[in-house]
Design a protein around this motif. Structure first.
Motif, mmCIF file in Angstrom:
data_model
loop_
_atom_site.group_PDB
_atom_site.id
_atom_site.type_symbol
_atom_site.label_atom_id
_atom_site.label_comp_id
_atom_site.label_asym_id
_atom_site.label_seq_id
_atom_site.Cartn_x
_atom_site.Cartn_y
_atom_site.Cartn_z
ATOM 1 N N ARG A 551 0.830 -1.201 0.000
ATOM 2 C CA ARG A 551 0.000 0.000 0.000
ATOM 3 C C ARG A 551 0.868 1.257 0.000
ATOM 4 O O ARG A 551 0.517 2.254 -0.629
ATOM 5 C CB ARG A 551 -0.934 -0.006 1.212
ATOM 6 C CG ARG A 551 -2.016 -1.072 1.166
ATOM 7 C CD ARG A 551 -3.042 -0.893 2.253
ATOM 8 N NE ARG A 551 -3.803 0.338 2.077
ATOM 9 C CZ ARG A 551 -4.759 0.746 2.900
ATOM 10 N NH1 ARG A 551 -5.067 0.039 3.981
ATOM 11 N NH2 ARG A 551 -5.409 1.862 2.677
ATOM 12 N N ARG A 552 1.989 1.217 0.686
ATOM 13 C CA ARG A 552 2.888 2.365 0.697
ATOM 14 C C ARG A 552 3.458 2.648 -0.693
ATOM 15 O O ARG A 552 3.951 3.736 -0.959
ATOM 16 C CB ARG A 552 4.039 2.119 1.679
ATOM 17 C CG ARG A 552 3.623 2.173 3.147
ATOM 18 C CD ARG A 552 4.765 1.722 4.030
ATOM 19 N NE ARG A 552 4.376 1.682 5.440
ATOM 20 C CZ ARG A 552 5.023 0.984 6.363
ATOM 21 N NH1 ARG A 552 6.106 0.284 6.016
ATOM 22 N NH2 ARG A 552 4.609 0.986 7.612
ATOM 23 N N ARG A 553 3.402 1.650 -1.553
ATOM 24 C CA ARG A 553 3.925 1.805 -2.917
ATOM 25 C C ARG A 553 2.808 1.977 -3.940
ATOM 26 O O ARG A 553 2.981 1.704 -5.118
ATOM 27 C CB ARG A 553 4.821 0.618 -3.250
ATOM 28 C CG ARG A 553 6.150 0.672 -2.490
ATOM 29 C CD ARG A 553 6.838 -0.701 -2.443
ATOM 30 N NE ARG A 553 8.178 -0.598 -1.862
ATOM 31 C CZ ARG A 553 8.425 -0.607 -0.557
ATOM 32 N NH1 ARG A 553 7.422 -0.661 0.307
ATOM 33 N NH2 ARG A 553 9.661 -0.535 -0.103
ATOM 34 N N GLY A 554 1.644 2.413 -3.484
ATOM 35 C CA GLY A 554 0.582 2.811 -4.388
ATOM 36 C C GLY A 554 -0.537 1.817 -4.589
ATOM 37 O O GLY A 554 -1.526 2.132 -5.266
ATOM 38 N N PHE A 555 -0.433 0.613 -4.034
ATOM 39 C CA PHE A 555 -1.517 -0.357 -4.158
ATOM 40 C C PHE A 555 -2.702 0.090 -3.300
ATOM 41 O O PHE A 555 -2.515 0.692 -2.246
ATOM 42 C CB PHE A 555 -1.053 -1.747 -3.733
ATOM 43 C CG PHE A 555 -0.199 -2.457 -4.756
ATOM 44 C CD1 PHE A 555 -0.642 -3.613 -5.377
ATOM 45 C CD2 PHE A 555 1.055 -1.962 -5.093
ATOM 46 C CE1 PHE A 555 0.138 -4.264 -6.322
ATOM 47 C CE2 PHE A 555 1.850 -2.611 -6.038
ATOM 48 C CZ PHE A 555 1.386 -3.765 -6.655
ATOM 49 N N GLN A 556 -3.909 -0.245 -3.758
ATOM 50 C CA GLN A 556 -5.125 0.179 -3.057
ATOM 51 C C GLN A 556 -5.902 -1.036 -2.555
ATOM 52 O O GLN A 556 -5.859 -2.107 -3.159
ATOM 53 C CB GLN A 556 -6.011 1.008 -3.988
ATOM 54 C CG GLN A 556 -5.366 2.297 -4.455
ATOM 55 C CD GLN A 556 -6.271 3.104 -5.358
ATOM 56 O OE1 GLN A 556 -7.414 2.732 -5.615
ATOM 57 N NE2 GLN A 556 -5.762 4.216 -5.859
ATOM 58 N N GLN A 557 -6.625 -0.836 -1.469
ATOM 59 C CA GLN A 557 -7.389 -1.915 -0.857
ATOM 60 C C GLN A 557 -8.456 -2.436 -1.822
ATOM 61 O O GLN A 557 -9.098 -1.666 -2.540
ATOM 62 C CB GLN A 557 -8.068 -1.415 0.419
ATOM 63 C CG GLN A 557 -8.489 -2.509 1.375
ATOM 64 C CD GLN A 557 -7.310 -3.101 2.148
ATOM 65 O OE1 GLN A 557 -6.314 -2.415 2.352
ATOM 66 N NE2 GLN A 557 -7.423 -4.352 2.544
ATOM 67 N N GLY A 558 -8.625 -3.767 -1.847
ATOM 68 C CA GLY A 558 -9.681 -4.370 -2.656
ATOM 69 C C GLY A 558 -9.169 -4.945 -3.962
ATOM 70 O O GLY A 558 -7.965 -4.955 -4.249
ATOM 71 N N MET A 559 -10.105 -5.414 -4.789
ATOM 72 C CA MET A 559 -9.780 -6.091 -6.048
ATOM 73 C C MET A 559 -9.765 -5.153 -7.244
ATOM 74 O O MET A 559 -9.343 -5.549 -8.324
ATOM 75 C CB MET A 559 -10.786 -7.211 -6.305
ATOM 76 C CG MET A 559 -10.618 -8.420 -5.412
ATOM 77 S SD MET A 559 -9.098 -9.345 -5.734
ATOM 78 C CE MET A 559 -9.387 -9.955 -7.381
ATOM 79 N N VAL A 560 -10.233 -3.917 -7.078
ATOM 80 C CA VAL A 560 -10.227 -2.960 -8.182
ATOM 81 C C VAL A 560 -9.634 -1.646 -7.690
ATOM 82 O O VAL A 560 -10.134 -1.055 -6.728
ATOM 83 C CB VAL A 560 -11.642 -2.719 -8.748
ATOM 84 C CG1 VAL A 560 -11.596 -1.652 -9.833
ATOM 85 C CG2 VAL A 560 -12.232 -4.012 -9.295
#
Length: 588
Positions: A551-560
């Protein structure tokens, strides 16, 4: 002024032939300009226009001032124009489907693979047929140009007088070709450079040092495979979360503290592209399956985060995307892929292997030959390869290959269960398993059913028994009327197969990290005309600290993810992942 010695009829015939040669190129230029202008890229129109400029001027000057060779020059030039038209059409087709330029040095050798795709694995016969097919196509292109000029010469000989109207028409046609289209940019390469130097185009590997973040343009000199980990040799260290030395405080010493040497499962889904999010018609079909997978993750104690990666290819050439993902190098052309063998560079899986992981790959789509690059390039210790008969499959074919995603997952599960057993190669080592899933491969015309009881998969003949459950769509290799429907069903099947595997067969007690991603976008018109070449990527783990690192590298919670393009390159995942793996763990 010295006379050329040519009659008015001969001069008229020459100019009419020149106009006749220019006409198809002018028409092709216009046709090619339309889709390119939509995307803000009219390079192809200038390519055709400049090419015609060169050949027509040569034709006219030579035919007028070199009387002795006028006819020979005319027909030789006609053959060249046929080649240029063929080159332009091929370039347009590859740009449209694969979103990349045509590179003869890398693409023409692919004729052998196309022959095997059409006729099956015919071995030596494919090697013999490939050059024959190339020569026949080249001869047909040349003959097309010559035939066109021969016909127009016959017409020109029957014209009673040059006439102002005829000269005006020829001049307009020539002008239409000589002047580049309005959409042509200053960066548009003329045919004299693009068509000829394409045979010698670099198109090769430009290495970057993913371990240091530097760049190198000299293949094989940036770094060697052994620099990917500190121990630097070719043998596994034997370290794992199940056999670690202890710190003074009693905690384990991890080779990769940022991921605590967890097992890692990579699922590469064929043609799982950004269109599954951006195309509303496709998204409506797939959102329930993505949500079901997220729910299965949640029920088993996992958090999932998502992002996108920009693939180097579209519509096909999956092995180039795979090489990009695994090596951290941008591999957009076959020529670059071939140079990997001499580059001696690390890969994501060699990084893990040299850190003590047992590396394993699943190759249901490798049907036209064995897979030496599994070890030579990527350092997979073991691989299940369809061509080598490792799957014991006797069922029917679906889409591109016979072996279904669920069947491949089932066979891999059986192998992994043995590998992690007390006397198995991964008993005291972490596991890195890489699944290349191909049921969602074009032409999206036959989609297998999910088999509820895994044991019933047997040797695959269960699909014959349940033929009435197979979904069929009116699609073929050349197109179809149900491309969106077939594609959506194919991706849905792949997601459901993974969901069922995670829910029922995954070895959760080893606390794995799960990474699911697409290799490339599907061909047009499934992806939008101006589509980005991005693919979704999902990362799931029971360890909240690992999820937080992504998440710190730009990923977001969830599948989309709602991350707007442009997205990070697929080649950036290797350094991103190794950075996470090397991070010092947070005290618990």
């Amino acid at each position: 002024m010295k006379s050329t010695g040519l009659s008015p009829v001969a001069i008229r015939s020459t100019f009419i032939s020149a106009a006749a040669l220019a006409l198809p190129m002018a028409v092709l230029s216009i046709i090619l300009t339309i889709p390119e202008l939509v995307q803000g890229n009219a390079r192809l129109s200038a390519f055709v226009a400049h090419g015609a400029l060169v050949v027509v001027i040569l034709l006219v000057l030579t035919a007028i001032y070199v009387r002795r060779f006028r006819r020979v020059t005319l027909f030789v030039t006609a053959a060249v124009v046929g080649y240029l038209i063929g080159f332009s059409a091929t370039e347009a087709g590859i740009q449209y489907v694969y979103a990349r330029p045509f590179t003869p040095r890398g693409d023409i050798p692919m004729v052998r693979s196309l022959i095997q795709l059409a006729l099956g694995p015919i071995g030596l016969l494919a090697d013999l047929l490939a050059p024959v097919v190339v020569l026949v196509l080249a001869a047909m292109l040349g003959a097309m140009g010559v035939l066109w000029v021969w016909i127009t010469q016959r017409v020109a000989a029957r014209v009673p007088s040059p006439g102002g109207g005829l000269g005006l028409i020829a001049g307009i046609v020539l002008l239409a070709v000589i002047v580049p289209s309005p959409g042509a940019t200053s960066n548009s390469p003329p045919i004299s450079r693009r068509a000829i130097t394409a045979w010698f185009d670099d198109g090769g590997l430009h290495l970057r040092d993913v371990t240091q973040g530097g760049e190198s343009t000299s293949p094989g000199t940036a770094f060697s495979r052994s620099t990917s980990v500190e121990n630097g040799d070719d043998s596994p260290t034997g370290l794992s979360p199940r056999s670690h030395a202890q710190t003074e405080s009693g905690g384990p010493v991890y080779t990769f503290p940022g991921i605590r040497d967890r097992d890692i499962y990579f699922f590469a889904i064929e043609a799982y592209g950004y269109a599954t999010v951006s195309q509303k018609e496709i998204s409506r079909v797939l959102d329930p399956d993505r949500e079901h997978l997220r729910e299965v993750f949640r029920e088993n104690g996992y958090q999932v985060v998502s992002s996108y990666l920009r693939s180097p290819v579209a519509g096909g050439f999956s092995w180039l995307a795979e090489a990009t993902f695994l090596t951290g190098q941008w591999i957009a052309l076959q020529t670059a892929f071939e140079e990997l063998y001499d580059a001696e560079i690390p890969s994501l899986t060699s990084f893990l292997y040299e850190g003590g992981y047992h590396t394993f790959s699943v190759r249901p789509g490798t049907v036209h030959g064995s897979w030496p690059e599994g070890w030579d390039l990527f350092r997979f210790e073991e691989s299940l390869v369809a061509h080598d008969g490792d799957f014991d499959y006797s069922g029917p074919w679906f889409s591109y290959v016979a072996i279904t995603d669920q069947y491949a997952l089932w066979q891999a599960h059986r192998y992994i269960t043995e590998a992690i057993a007390p006397d198995g190669p991964a008993a005291e080592r972490p596991l890195a398993a890489y699944y290349q899933l191909v049921s969602s491969h074009t032409p999206f015309n036959r989609i297998p059913p999910i088999i509820e009881d895994w044991e019933e998969l047997g040797d695959g003949s269960v699909y014959e028994e349940r033929a009435d459950k197979i979904l069929t769509f009116d699609n073929s290799w050349s197109g179809g009327t149900e491309l969106i429907e077939g594609y959506s069903a194919a991706i849905a099947y792949s997601l459901r197969s993974i969901t069922k595997y995670v829910d029922e067969k995954l070895h959760h007690h080893r606390e794995p990290i799960i990474i699911i991603f697409g290799d490339h976008q599907a061909q047009r018109p499934i992806r939008e005309p101006d589509a980005h070449l991005s693919v979704p990527i999902h990362v799931a783990s029971r360890d909240p600290e690992i999820v937080t690192r992504f998440r710190r590298r730009g990923f977001q919670q969830g599948m989309v993810s709602d991350e707007a393009p442009p997205h990070r390159d697929m080649s950036d995942f290797f350094p991103l992942f190794t950075g996470i793996a090397r991070d010092a763990p947070t005290e618990r």
